[in-house]
Structure formats: C-alpha cells, structure tokens
Design an enzyme around this catalytic site. Structure first.
Site, short mmCIF file in Angstrom:
data_model
loop_
_atom_site.label_atom_id
_atom_site.label_comp_id
_atom_site.label_asym_id
_atom_site.label_seq_id
_atom_site.Cartn_x
_atom_site.Cartn_y
_atom_site.Cartn_z
N ILE A 1 0.84 -1.20 0.00
CA ILE A 1 0.00 0.00 0.00
C ILE A 1 0.87 1.25 0.00
CG2 ILE A 1 -1.74 1.30 1.27
CD1 ILE A 1 -2.69 -1.46 2.42
N ASP B 1 10.65 2.53 7.39
CA ASP B 1 10.17 1.15 7.42
C ASP B 1 11.35 0.25 7.77
OD1 ASP B 1 9.20 -1.41 7.02
OD2 ASP B 1 7.89 -0.81 5.38
N ALA C 1 -4.55 2.94 8.04
CA ALA C 1 -4.00 1.67 8.53
C ALA C 1 -4.83 1.17 9.71
CB ALA C 1 -2.53 1.87 8.91
N ARG C 2 -4.38 1.38 10.92
CA ARG C 2 -5.08 0.92 12.11
C ARG C 2 -5.23 2.05 13.11
NH1 ARG C 2 -6.49 -2.42 9.23
NH2 ARG C 2 -6.38 -4.70 9.40
N GLU D 1 -14.06 0.55 16.88
CA GLU D 1 -14.87 0.53 15.66
C GLU D 1 -16.08 -0.37 15.86
OE1 GLU D 1 -12.39 -0.47 12.32
OE2 GLU D 1 -11.19 1.35 12.52
N HIS E 1 -13.63 3.22 7.94
CA HIS E 1 -12.71 2.12 7.64
C HIS E 1 -13.09 1.42 6.33
CE1 HIS E 1 -9.66 -0.69 9.81
NE2 HIS E 1 -9.39 -0.57 8.52
#
Length: 311
Positions: free
Chosen positions: A153, A172, A229-230, A259, A278
C-alpha cells in the site's frame, strides 16, 4: 462429511466461492461477535477460517479441533491472536497486496480532501456561501509527504505522490528495499521534514500510539495526517488536542481505536478532521481480490497438508 470453512461475515465474492469447490461454507453473519465465532467453531469444527469481521482468539481455536489455517480477507492480521495460533500449530495467512490499490487511492483522496478543504467548502456552498475571495487551499506539489511503511500500500501511495510532484520520505525498518524516488529516513527526520504524514504499517505492540503528543509536537506546525492503517497507531486524545491547537492542520482518518466509532466521539465535531468508516479497502474490485487471495491461501495450507499425509 464435508470439510467446512467458516467465514466471519455474511458473504464472500462469487469468484472466491467458486474456488472452494466441495468445501462447505459457514457464514457468521454481518456483525459477528467473538463469542459467535467461538460457538460456530464448536458447532461446525472448520478446517479453516476466513476472517473478515470480529476477532479470532484462543477460545475459537480451541473450539475448532480440526482448524489448520486462519486466512485474513485482506492484509492486516491484528484481529487474529497470532501467538495463540502459533502455539497450536495453526497457520495465519494474509491476502497481502489484494487491497493495495483501493487503500492507497483512499489515502490519497483523504490527503487531497484535507489539503483542498473539500468537505468544508462543499458544506459552505450548500448553505449559500461563496468563499472564493477568502479561501486558500494547500498546493501539494513540492511538499514532502512522510510514509510510515512502504509495503504494497505504501509503495503504491508513494508512486502516486511522486507523480503529483511531491517529495517522499519513508520509515520502514522491515523493508528490504525502498520504492524508486523514496528516501529512507529515521522517524525523527520524518516527523521534522514532512508537510503531510500517511500511515501504512500494521499495528504491533511496539508502535501502538505511534502518533502521540510527543511525536506530534516534533512535526511541522500545520502538518496533515492521514491514517488508513489501524486506529491504534494514533493516540486519539493527542490528535484531537493537536488539531484544536493547529499543530495538526487537518487529519483524514479511516480507522479508529474503537470501531464502529462511538456516537458523540469528539472527532465528529471537528471540521478539520475528515472521517470515513474504515472503507479504504472496500471496493468491488478489492472485495474480489481479497476473497480470492484468502481462499487461495487457505487451500494452499489445507491441501498441501493433505498431500503430505497421502505421500
């Protein structure tokens, strides 16, 4: 006795179902709870679980004595207790990259909506205002966007940002290589240099609350933050304070600590926080690709195991 597969949702793409052939598919419904999953595992003893909604923990694994594989309908496996699975010899697979285009496009849409004040201008026009003389948007060409994560992504997002004339830096620690045109930096450098930040990493115990009061304070004043993402990557109280103070100029958020996001959440009252439920990876195309990928991963584990037993 047919071999059963549990899907923690009410449906699966027809193209994915076709691959399951003689497997018997059991659906958990639109909004299954963790206990629903446990009960269905006990009742049906599936050999595999395809995870779309809810969580799969140790209790579900213990209830399904034949369980061999838990296959995520997507790329994020944080809703699966991977330690419990490993302890029981159950493989966890993800359909990595299946929704990469969808999520990257949604992240870009949120970035553009933040920079160009799209929701706010739309709302103003609908109440009779014409703000041409007073409004100024942010031009993204020449600006720096910092990416946390350059997997499928993040790499796709980087390519789009570069095509728009943006400078891209990224952090990363797990990447073997970085996409062309992306400069690898430390997190400290990323906070300091970025005009916009987009999160594209999985949620782990180590990075929970990655964007918090301390890290947001290190960013440029007026930084744009995008999270597809989260939700656990962002300290929501700190984000709210940063938006209200102007340290964060705008935020585009597609994932949340809880959520569905609870009614009356303070984010809902902040016009400079753009919200979506989301749905970054929810497109017709991604639905098919994620379903097919999840089934292929499940069958690979189950059928390779069967072929070894025959041999």
């Amino acid at each position: 006795m047919p071999v059963k597969v549990l899907v923690t949702a009410a449906d699966l793409a027809p193209q994915a179902l076709a691959l399951l052939g003689d497997y018997e598919v059991v659906y958990a419904g639109k909004t299954p709870t963790e206990q629903d999953i446990v009960d269905l595992c006990a009742a049906h003893d599936p050999v595999g679980i395809i995870v779309r909604y809810s969580k799969v923990g140790a209790a579900a694994m213990d209830a399904a004595k034949s369980l061999r594989v838990i296959s995520k309908h997507g790329s994020g496996t944080d809703t699966i207790d991977k330690d419990a699975a490993a302890a029981r010899g159950i493989e966890v697979r993800a359909a990595a990259g299946a929704n990469a285009a969808a999520v990257a496009e949604h992240a870009l849409a949120l970035l553009l909506a933040c920079a160009k004040s799209v929701p706010q201008l739309d709302a103003r026009m609908r109440t009779g205002h014409w703000d041409k003389a007073t409004h100024k948007s942010i031009e993204l060409e020449g600006k720096t966007v910092g990416l946390v994560g350059v997997g499928a992504i993040g790499a796709r997002f980087a390519k789009m940002a570069i095509a728009m004339g943006m400078n891209v830096v990224a952090f990363d620690p797990y990447a073997k290589e970085f996409p062309p045109g992306v400069r690898s930096v430390t997190l400290e450098t990323l906070w300091r240099e970025s005009d916009a930040i987009s999160l594209h990493c999985p949620l782990t115990a180590d990075n929970r609350g990655l964007l918090n009061a301390a890290t947001l304070a290190q960013c440029k004043r007026g930084v744009i933050v995008v999270n597809t993402a989260r939700g656990g990557l962002v300290d929501e109280a700190a984000m709210l304070d940063a938006v209200r103070s102007g340290q964060v100029g705008a935020a585009g958020l597609d994932s949340f600590a809880q959520e569905p996001m609870v009614a009356g959440h303070p984010f809902a009252g902040e016009p400079r926080i753009i919200l979506s439920p989301h749905v970054g990876g929810v497109t017709g195309e991604a639905y098919v690709k994620m379903g097919v990928g999840a089934v292929q991963n499940l069958k690979q584990v189950v059928e390779q195991g069967a072929s070894r037993r025959v041999a």
